[in-house]
Design an enzyme around this catalytic site. Sequence first.
Site, PDB file in Angstrom:
ATOM      1  N   HIS A  87       0.629  -1.303   0.015  1.00 55.27           N
ATOM      2  CA  HIS A  87      -0.017   0.055  -0.003  1.00 55.27           C
ATOM      3  C   HIS A  87       0.903   1.251  -0.056  1.00 55.27           C
ATOM      4  CE1 HIS A  87      -3.099  -2.733   1.055  1.00 55.27           C
ATOM      5  NE2 HIS A  87      -2.308  -2.990   2.258  1.00 55.27           N
ATOM      6  N   HIS A 115       5.474   6.250   6.780  1.00 52.38           N
ATOM      7  CA  HIS A 115       5.177   6.156   5.579  1.00 52.38           C
ATOM      8  C   HIS A 115       4.642   7.292   4.653  1.00 52.38           C
ATOM      9  CE1 HIS A 115       1.360   5.748   7.853  1.00 52.38           C
ATOM     10  NE2 HIS A 115       0.970   6.306   6.702  1.00 52.38           N
ATOM     11  N   HIS A 117       2.100   8.900   1.340  1.00 55.36           N
ATOM     12  CA  HIS A 117       0.994   8.947   0.601  1.00 55.36           C
ATOM     13  C   HIS A 117       1.213   9.836  -0.909  1.00 55.36           C
ATOM     14  CE1 HIS A 117      -1.501   6.899   3.566  1.00 55.36           C
ATOM     15  NE2 HIS A 117      -1.019   7.606   4.479  1.00 55.36           N
ATOM     16  N   HIS A 140       3.547  10.412   6.928  1.00 52.05           N
ATOM     17  CA  HIS A 140       2.981  10.223   8.131  1.00 52.05           C
ATOM     18  C   HIS A 140       4.031   9.307   9.175  1.00 52.05           C
ATOM     19  CE1 HIS A 140      -1.231  10.118   6.515  1.00 52.05           C
ATOM     20  NE2 HIS A 140      -0.989  11.459   7.026  1.00 52.05           N
ATOM     21  N   THR A 220      -5.954   6.220   8.497  1.00 46.89           N
ATOM     22  CA  THR A 220      -6.449   6.313   7.156  1.00 46.89           C
ATOM     23  C   THR A 220      -6.599   4.936   6.188  1.00 46.89           C
ATOM     24  OG1 THR A 220      -4.437   7.203   5.955  1.00 46.89           O
ATOM     25  CG2 THR A 220      -5.845   8.594   7.128  1.00 46.89           C
ATOM     26  N   THR A 221      -6.338   3.986   6.842  1.00 47.38           N
ATOM     27  CA  THR A 221      -6.430   2.586   6.195  1.00 47.38           C
ATOM     28  C   THR A 221      -7.032   1.732   7.342  1.00 47.38           C
ATOM     29  OG1 THR A 221      -4.480   1.900   7.177  1.00 47.38           O
ATOM     30  CG2 THR A 221      -4.174   2.835   5.084  1.00 47.38           C
TER      31      THR A 221
END
Length: 307
Positions: A87, A115, A117, A140, A220-221
């Site tokens: 992801h 991680h 995005h 994040h 958010t996952t």
Amino acid sequence: MQLLLALLALAYVAASDSSSQWCYEIQTKQPNSHCLGPQQWTGNCKGENQSPINLIIAKARVNYSLTPFTFVGYNQMKRWTVKNNHHTVMMSLEGEGMCIFGGDLPGRYEATQLHLHWSEEQNRGSEHTIDGKRFDMEMHIVHKKMASGNEVQDSHKLAVLAFMVQVGEKMNEGFQPLIEALPSISKPNSNTALKESRLQDMLPSNEKLYYYFRYQGSLTTPNCDETVIWTVFKEPIKIHKDQFLEFSKNLYYDEDKKLNMKGNVRPLQHLGRRQVFRSHASGRLLFLPLPALLVLTLTHLVASFLQ
Ligand SMILES: *[C@@H]1O[C@H](CO)[C@@H](O)[C@H](O)[C@H]1NC(C)=O
Ligand SMILES: [Zn+2]
């Protein structure tokens, strides 16, 4: 016994079948995709306190408890492990003695992972937006509450620091170790070690981190647990356009390298009944015209006199 083992194996294969896996919108548009896009995420993803959200400066209430953070151990040199986890690209930080306190957090929080995005196009890749503006990427750093003897409230279990990333013309040397490692982790589940680097070098300088937003939200996952104290810094990290492009160029969602990893962004969620706070950015006073500054100072003086 053998039959039982065979059945167990079958159950395992069924459970890890991609049809039951969560994914991002862009992955649902692939031919023969059966994964579950953001509208179908389960767990707590339909809750009332979800993330990300649009942060509106004028509606965020200034809160004087939102003091600057203290970062502990962020300056240590290490060969960090980085992984393509299907992801995103994720650096493990757990057990390295890095933690944060201050910023009105209820205690110390240990850094566990970092991680990002992103999208392939610019201005599409951040999860949070500020006054409706979407940034190029969002980073994040996830922290978890350290044991303190007191019971931890569920909603306070995690503290995530969010940094907007803005693309420009200047190289960011602090990001280079991560970017150089990306070709080694093209496929999901692969990992590698970065060359020696410091986390601190990936962040804006400390005094630029005084201005931030605070609200109570979720991961958010999936399972979108509503356990996150969010801090979104106003000052973006700046990286070069070429550095930005390396993410979607080198990383893939799938084993067969059919779909480049990009668009790993959850759609905006409703604020609902929540209040967003923002820190009192001391530096902002300097930008006020002199008369306004005088009035403010006088008001302060009178207020403290009357107390
Ligand atoms: C300041 O923010 C905290 C959350 O960090 C909140 O609990 C508190 O009520 C806020 N205070 C004011 C005066 O808004
Ligand atoms: Zn994230």
